[in-house]
Design an enzyme around this catalytic site. Sequence first.
Site, PDB file in Angstrom:
ATOM      1  N   TYR A   1       1.847  29.444   0.901  1.00 51.48           N
ATOM      2  CA  TYR A   1       2.106  29.056  -0.484  1.00 51.48           C
ATOM      3  C   TYR A   1       0.802  28.818  -1.254  1.00 51.48           C
ATOM      4  CZ  TYR A   1       7.089  28.085   0.385  1.00 51.48           C
ATOM      5  OH  TYR A   1       8.429  28.180   0.671  1.00 51.48           O
TER       6      TYR A   1
ATOM      7  N   LYS B   1       9.090  -2.578  15.612  1.00 50.31           N
ATOM      8  CA  LYS B   1       9.633  -2.291  14.278  1.00 50.31           C
ATOM      9  C   LYS B   1       9.568  -0.783  14.000  1.00 50.31           C
ATOM     10  CE  LYS B   1       5.072  -3.339  12.282  1.00 50.31           C
ATOM     11  NZ  LYS B   1       4.256  -4.386  11.642  1.00 50.31           N
TER      12      LYS B   1
HETATM   13  C1  PLP Z   1       3.106  -4.606  12.467  1.00 47.73           C
HETATM   14  C2  PLP Z   1       2.654  -5.955  12.807  1.00 47.73           C
HETATM   15  C3  PLP Z   1       2.094  -6.229  14.066  1.00 47.73           C
HETATM   16  C4  PLP Z   1       1.735  -5.130  15.031  1.00 47.73           C
HETATM   17  O1  PLP Z   1       0.567  -4.472  14.572  1.00 47.73           O
HETATM   18  P1  PLP Z   1      -0.183  -3.383  15.448  1.00 47.73           P
HETATM   19  O2  PLP Z   1      -1.432  -3.134  14.700  1.00 47.73           O
HETATM   20  O3  PLP Z   1       0.720  -2.207  15.493  1.00 47.73           O
HETATM   21  O4  PLP Z   1      -0.406  -3.950  16.795  1.00 47.73           O
HETATM   22  C5  PLP Z   1       1.842  -7.546  14.393  1.00 47.73           C
HETATM   23  N1  PLP Z   1       2.068  -8.548  13.521  1.00 47.73           N
HETATM   24  C6  PLP Z   1       2.563  -8.319  12.278  1.00 47.73           C
HETATM   25  C7  PLP Z   1       2.768  -9.470  11.344  1.00 47.73           C
HETATM   26  C8  PLP Z   1       2.849  -7.021  11.876  1.00 47.73           C
HETATM   27  O5  PLP Z   1       3.310  -6.790  10.641  1.00 47.73           O
END
Ligand code: PLP
Length: 397
Positions: free
Chosen positions: A273, A53
Amino acid sequence: MISTVHNDPGQALLERVPTHATGVVIVNLDRIASNWKALSDLVRPAECAAVVKADAYGLGAEHVIPALSAAGCATFFVATLDEAIQARTLAPSASIYMLDGIVKGAGEAVREARVIPVLSSLPEIEEWSALSQTRNDRLESALHVDTGLNRLGLAASEIQSLVTGQHLLDRLDVTLVLSHLACADDPGHPKNALQRDIFNQLAPLLPSTARSLAASDGLMLGKPFHYDLVRPGYALYGGQAFAGGTTPVEPVVAVYGKILQIRDVAPGQTVGYSATWTPQDASRIAVVGAGYADGLFRHLSRASENKVASPPAIPSPTPAYVAINGQTAPIVGRVSMDLLTIDVTNLQPAPEPGDLVELIGPNLSIEALGAASGTIGYEVLTNLRHRFHRVYVGAGG
Ligand SMILES: *Cc1c(COP(=O)(O)O)cnc(C)c1O
């Protein structure tokens, strides 16, 4: 402080960085593939999926998904439909799960994309089941059970009402039942066993035989958390999410910014800044072509501020450093949109314009940069922007 020192991204890689580039993000696809294989070995006989994702955590899904496919990964998780459509194109024969499920009214678009929605509410199940009936089909789906995270997921009462009125589920081909852990980074947390117990009670009520509970951190809790499939994201990208030991993965990402200019600053003058930093002694400052528009958090400069009227509201827990020529140099003054400034007074040999400064790499982990930025390595990765030149190493497999 940083103990190991090497600052050479490799001559072959450097030759791939255009002279005009102000910085480079190096993503090692072979490492992503070998990390996936290492985690697959660790969890066998469970299957190791890959969470890709958010553009593969900012690293470029268009490169990462083919690399993981070539390594043998057959199951991918994304969050949104746009991500799922992209993943479907990149991995035509893989199973693609959408964690955000069906946004109200989007069922038909999900069906057309030939991806598997992770359903976590009764209205979603109703919409998907109705589509199944219209199509005279049994559409594939996963069911997300809430076991205490109280984010997405079916509550125990909803599962009860589902199984008493089975017809909704009869119309679906449920390929996976999953849940997500809240505190799996901490092996001592009582919530881990509690959520597993609840999962063991609720999952058998649902039709699928395949189950999944663990992400990157949860898979390190051992066999009882693996079930049929694990869903790591962060660990594939070299992240160390688990506090109870070292996840057997290697770093994937390196980020280097280029020095644009070196300047002398006298005591009493200020840098950057809001004039938040002033040197005690005559100092040499290197101006690096990397800023918050490249993904370096502005919060990084908090720890160096020595000239603010009141102390920073949210102090940075860790002073922020970069590494250069095998040595460390503190970030001083505010991180701005395109630039940051580092104190190189004590560095020998003296750095020069055009030299690369390590922002993430062998000396500086994503976790260290996260801590110095007041956040976590996950956000460091997903915050990386596309202005820096990108170099992809290898092709996975
Ligand atoms: C993002 C997510 C994962 C992966 O998590 P990591 O900590 O990056 O391994 C797995 N399951 C769900 C439901 C998630 O939202």
